[in-house]
Design an enzyme around this catalytic site. Sequence first.
Site, PDB file in Angstrom:
ATOM      1  N   LYS A 177       0.837  -1.205   0.000  1.00  0.00           N
ATOM      2  CA  LYS A 177       0.000   0.000   0.000  1.00  0.00           C
ATOM      3  C   LYS A 177       0.870   1.252   0.000  1.00  0.00           C
ATOM      4  CE  LYS A 177      -1.966   2.807   3.001  1.00  0.00           C
ATOM      5  NZ  LYS A 177      -2.053   4.069   2.238  1.00  0.00           N
ATOM      6  N   SER A 221       5.163   6.861  10.404  1.00  0.00           N
ATOM      7  CA  SER A 221       5.290   7.540  11.694  1.00  0.00           C
ATOM      8  C   SER A 221       5.350   6.544  12.848  1.00  0.00           C
ATOM      9  CB  SER A 221       4.101   8.484  11.886  1.00  0.00           C
ATOM     10  OG  SER A 221       2.910   7.732  11.903  1.00  0.00           O
ATOM     11  N   GLU A 240       3.795   6.833  15.591  1.00  0.00           N
ATOM     12  CA  GLU A 240       2.433   6.682  16.110  1.00  0.00           C
ATOM     13  C   GLU A 240       1.719   5.506  15.434  1.00  0.00           C
ATOM     14  OE1 GLU A 240       0.250  10.136  15.131  1.00  0.00           O
ATOM     15  OE2 GLU A 240      -1.557   9.462  16.189  1.00  0.00           O
ATOM     16  N   GLU A 257      10.059   0.671  10.359  1.00  0.00           N
ATOM     17  CA  GLU A 257      11.039   1.734  10.138  1.00  0.00           C
ATOM     18  C   GLU A 257      10.296   3.036  10.378  1.00  0.00           C
ATOM     19  OE1 GLU A 257      12.687   4.607   9.102  1.00  0.00           O
ATOM     20  OE2 GLU A 257      12.664   4.087   6.980  1.00  0.00           O
ATOM     21  N   CYS A 309      13.283  10.523   7.181  1.00  0.00           N
ATOM     22  CA  CYS A 309      13.239  10.009   8.560  1.00  0.00           C
ATOM     23  C   CYS A 309      14.601  10.109   9.233  1.00  0.00           C
ATOM     24  CB  CYS A 309      12.724   8.580   8.570  1.00  0.00           C
ATOM     25  SG  CYS A 309      13.531   7.545   7.357  1.00  0.00           S
ATOM     26  N   GLU A 343       9.609  15.102  15.673  1.00  0.00           N
ATOM     27  CA  GLU A 343      10.019  15.098  14.274  1.00  0.00           C
ATOM     28  C   GLU A 343       9.253  16.207  13.538  1.00  0.00           C
ATOM     29  OE1 GLU A 343       8.959  11.417  12.368  1.00  0.00           O
ATOM     30  OE2 GLU A 343      10.835  11.353  11.278  1.00  0.00           O
TER      31      GLU A 343
HETATM   32  P1  NDP Z   1       1.795   7.625   8.549  1.00  0.00           P
HETATM   33  O1  NDP Z   1       2.567   6.777   9.470  1.00  0.00           O
HETATM   34  O2  NDP Z   1       0.413   7.997   8.906  1.00  0.00           O
HETATM   35  O3  NDP Z   1       1.767   6.954   7.105  1.00  0.00           O
HETATM   36  C1  NDP Z   1       2.624   5.939   6.635  1.00  0.00           C
HETATM   37  C2  NDP Z   1       1.826   4.909   5.865  1.00  0.00           C
HETATM   38  O4  NDP Z   1       0.949   4.206   6.737  1.00  0.00           O
HETATM   39  C3  NDP Z   1       0.930   5.513   4.797  1.00  0.00           C
HETATM   40  O5  NDP Z   1       0.823   4.622   3.708  1.00  0.00           O
HETATM   41  C4  NDP Z   1      -0.386   5.626   5.537  1.00  0.00           C
HETATM   42  O6  NDP Z   1      -1.476   5.736   4.670  1.00  0.00           O
HETATM   43  C5  NDP Z   1      -0.406   4.345   6.311  1.00  0.00           C
HETATM   44  N1  NDP Z   1      -1.280   4.341   7.481  1.00  0.00           N
HETATM   45  C6  NDP Z   1      -1.840   5.388   8.128  1.00  0.00           C
HETATM   46  N2  NDP Z   1      -2.579   4.962   9.172  1.00  0.00           N
HETATM   47  C7  NDP Z   1      -2.478   3.618   9.191  1.00  0.00           C
HETATM   48  C8  NDP Z   1      -3.007   2.585  10.041  1.00  0.00           C
HETATM   49  N3  NDP Z   1      -3.777   2.862  11.076  1.00  0.00           N
HETATM   50  N4  NDP Z   1      -2.698   1.304   9.769  1.00  0.00           N
HETATM   51  C9  NDP Z   1      -1.895   0.995   8.715  1.00  0.00           C
HETATM   52  N5  NDP Z   1      -1.381   1.914   7.886  1.00  0.00           N
HETATM   53  C10 NDP Z   1      -1.650   3.219   8.116  1.00  0.00           C
HETATM   54  O7  NDP Z   1       2.588   8.914   8.256  1.00  0.00           O
HETATM   55  P2  NDP Z   1       1.959  10.255   7.691  1.00  0.00           P
HETATM   56  O8  NDP Z   1       1.964  10.166   6.247  1.00  0.00           O
HETATM   57  O9  NDP Z   1       0.659  10.617   8.286  1.00  0.00           O
HETATM   58  O10 NDP Z   1       3.012  11.270   8.237  1.00  0.00           O
HETATM   59  C11 NDP Z   1       2.928  11.702   9.599  1.00  0.00           C
HETATM   60  C12 NDP Z   1       4.288  11.858  10.177  1.00  0.00           C
HETATM   61  O11 NDP Z   1       4.966  10.621  10.133  1.00  0.00           O
HETATM   62  C13 NDP Z   1       5.199  12.779   9.409  1.00  0.00           C
HETATM   63  O12 NDP Z   1       5.010  14.080   9.737  1.00  0.00           O
HETATM   64  C14 NDP Z   1       6.526  12.253   9.810  1.00  0.00           C
HETATM   65  O13 NDP Z   1       6.889  12.825  11.026  1.00  0.00           O
HETATM   66  C15 NDP Z   1       6.325  10.797   9.990  1.00  0.00           C
HETATM   67  N6  NDP Z   1       6.781  10.014   8.842  1.00  0.00           N
HETATM   68  C16 NDP Z   1       7.910   9.295   8.977  1.00  0.00           C
HETATM   69  C17 NDP Z   1       8.376   8.590   7.897  1.00  0.00           C
HETATM   70  C18 NDP Z   1       9.591   7.796   7.967  1.00  0.00           C
HETATM   71  O14 NDP Z   1      10.177   7.514   6.924  1.00  0.00           O
HETATM   72  N7  NDP Z   1      10.016   7.355   9.111  1.00  0.00           N
HETATM   73  C19 NDP Z   1       7.718   8.621   6.617  1.00  0.00           C
HETATM   74  C20 NDP Z   1       6.500   9.369   6.606  1.00  0.00           C
HETATM   75  C21 NDP Z   1       6.072  10.024   7.687  1.00  0.00           C
HETATM   76  P3  NDP Z   1      -1.921   7.211   4.199  1.00  0.00           P
HETATM   77  O15 NDP Z   1      -0.738   7.920   3.705  1.00  0.00           O
HETATM   78  O16 NDP Z   1      -2.856   6.935   3.123  1.00  0.00           O
HETATM   79  O17 NDP Z   1      -2.504   7.847   5.416  1.00  0.00           O
END
Ligand code: NDP
Length: 524
Positions: A229, A282, A284, A303, A337, A434
């Site tokens: 996904k 993230s 979270e 990760e 990240c 972050e």
């Molecule tokens: P998320 O963790 O929400 O998104 C990462 C992926 O997980 C996306 O494909 C997202 O889908 C999906 N996702 C969201 N909620 C769920 C869930 N409950 N169960 C399974 N999959 C889920 O990151 P965000 O895009 O919201 O970014 C928020 C923050 O996360 C950023 O500001 C940054 O701080 C951090 N981040 C860190 C990254 C890293 O490489 N370590 C990469 C990206 C973000 P969808 O995008 O459709 O919501």
Amino acid sequence: MKNSKKAISKTNGRGKLQLVAKADAAAKTAEHRKVVPLNERRLNFGEKWKYAPAPEDNKYIKIAPRHELFIDGKFVAPSTGKYFESLNPATEEKLTEIALAGEQDVDLAVKAARRAYDKTWGKMTGRERGKYLYRIARIIQEKSRELAILETMDGGKTIKESRDVDLPLVAAHFFYHAGWADKLQYAFPGRNAQSLGVVGQIIPWNFPLLMAAWKIAPALACGNTVVLKPAETTSITAMRLAEIFQEAGLPEGVVNIVTGAGQTGAAIAAHADIDKLAFTGSTEVGKMIAKSVAGTRKKLTLELGGKAANIIFDDAPIDQAIEGIISGIYFNQGHVCCAGSRLLVQEGVFPTVIKKLRDRIQTLRVGNPLDKNTDIGAINSKPQLEKIRELVESGVAEGAELVQPKCELPAKGYWYPPSFLTGVTASHRVAQEEIFGPVLSVMTFRTPEEAVERANNTPYGLSAGVWTDKGSKIFKIVNKLRAGVVWANTYNKFDPTSPFGGYKESGFGREGGLQGLAAYTRLS
Ligand code: NDP
């Protein structure tokens, strides 16, 4: 002043001219001592260093008005009947509509992956699997210009980064893992490496195609099948990758791509027939996924986020370090990240570093990501821009000083100028959370011990950087840092042979290298 100089040089000989030169120098020094506004300081060559626009031509790039799901080797409409918009963050223009996969679609994708695992891919020899991976890598290379442009239009990252960093690494990951597919017995000598089965993979929006490659290539090399996904805001290149899989003749169901929002990801994580989950995103959401997987037989790698310390010792080559700081935090708009988002500077060189950093950030060009000269592109989405703004405001409210160059930002799209905050203390939110944007939090330290303590004072542990002239200091410090990747006198260097991953709240498991392969195998 000018007139008096003229008078001296007119009426007197050589000796007097020297006096004029001295007077000139004194005047210049006095001028330098004045507080010069940021946009007029050194390194600002004004018109002399103005680049002509050099936009990458995207006229020939065709984006279908609608993107379906990729299940069992075919593009199919979602059972929900719903689609969501994908925008270009640099222009706010709609690029296409993306299918919203529901639980039923995820189930179909997992079933297709299971069938492919049982009937074709799981039984295929490593040598044959390697051939498919090579073919995919070669097609990616052939289409790299088109893919780079799409990545830039969809995600806002600069074309020079998608062209010179993302795409070469995407191809390299497929090549590297193609090489391993028939050599797993050498990767793990004396042990039997078996595939796991169906792998669920959830990726973020900061490196859409590269994260897909990081996940798909090792999974396939080890004989697993995939349900992937992509992130909601950046699904276009993943769907283009699906077309490449078709072109490469990859057997049906080996890779399935389901687009959608968080709920689609949650449906993958919760599916009972998934053998392994690999998540990047993230902390979270990573925690939620860890909870949903706890107590099941599913293997998991996470990760997650980071708040890396980039440590500058006073014996560091300062000019190189400045470039490392710049690439550490402003690369990919700071949506990284492992970004070096906390700068720790030894007190003796703090004024020099700050001065040079101020000078350097005003030379960064912010704007059209398709322009080959642009250094900082668009912020990936409006919510992300709001998050950056909110966190920076909190930093200023808590007492930090914000340094930003004067730069004109385009009227449309999501933009944030390269910025840094000084006077940050360890308890400030900007030192702990972050920001995931082009914003650096600067702190100081006195001794190497203090540097280590400050660097490790974070819930994260993904990466770090160390800048010093002394090799022995590098080894000493690196061993004390709780970070999965530590760069010495460089930053943000990636290679498929090198494992990547974190400690603490940055997750667990490694991607890349032998450790990354191990995460997709059962060793007996
Ligand atoms: P998320 O963790 O929400 O998104 C990462 C992926 O997980 C996306 O494909 C997202 O889908 C999906 N996702 C969201 N909620 C769920 C869930 N409950 N169960 C399974 N999959 C889920 O990151 P965000 O895009 O919201 O970014 C928020 C923050 O996360 C950023 O500001 C940054 O701080 C951090 N981040 C860190 C990254 C890293 O490489 N370590 C990469 C990206 C973000 P969808 O995008 O459709 O919501």
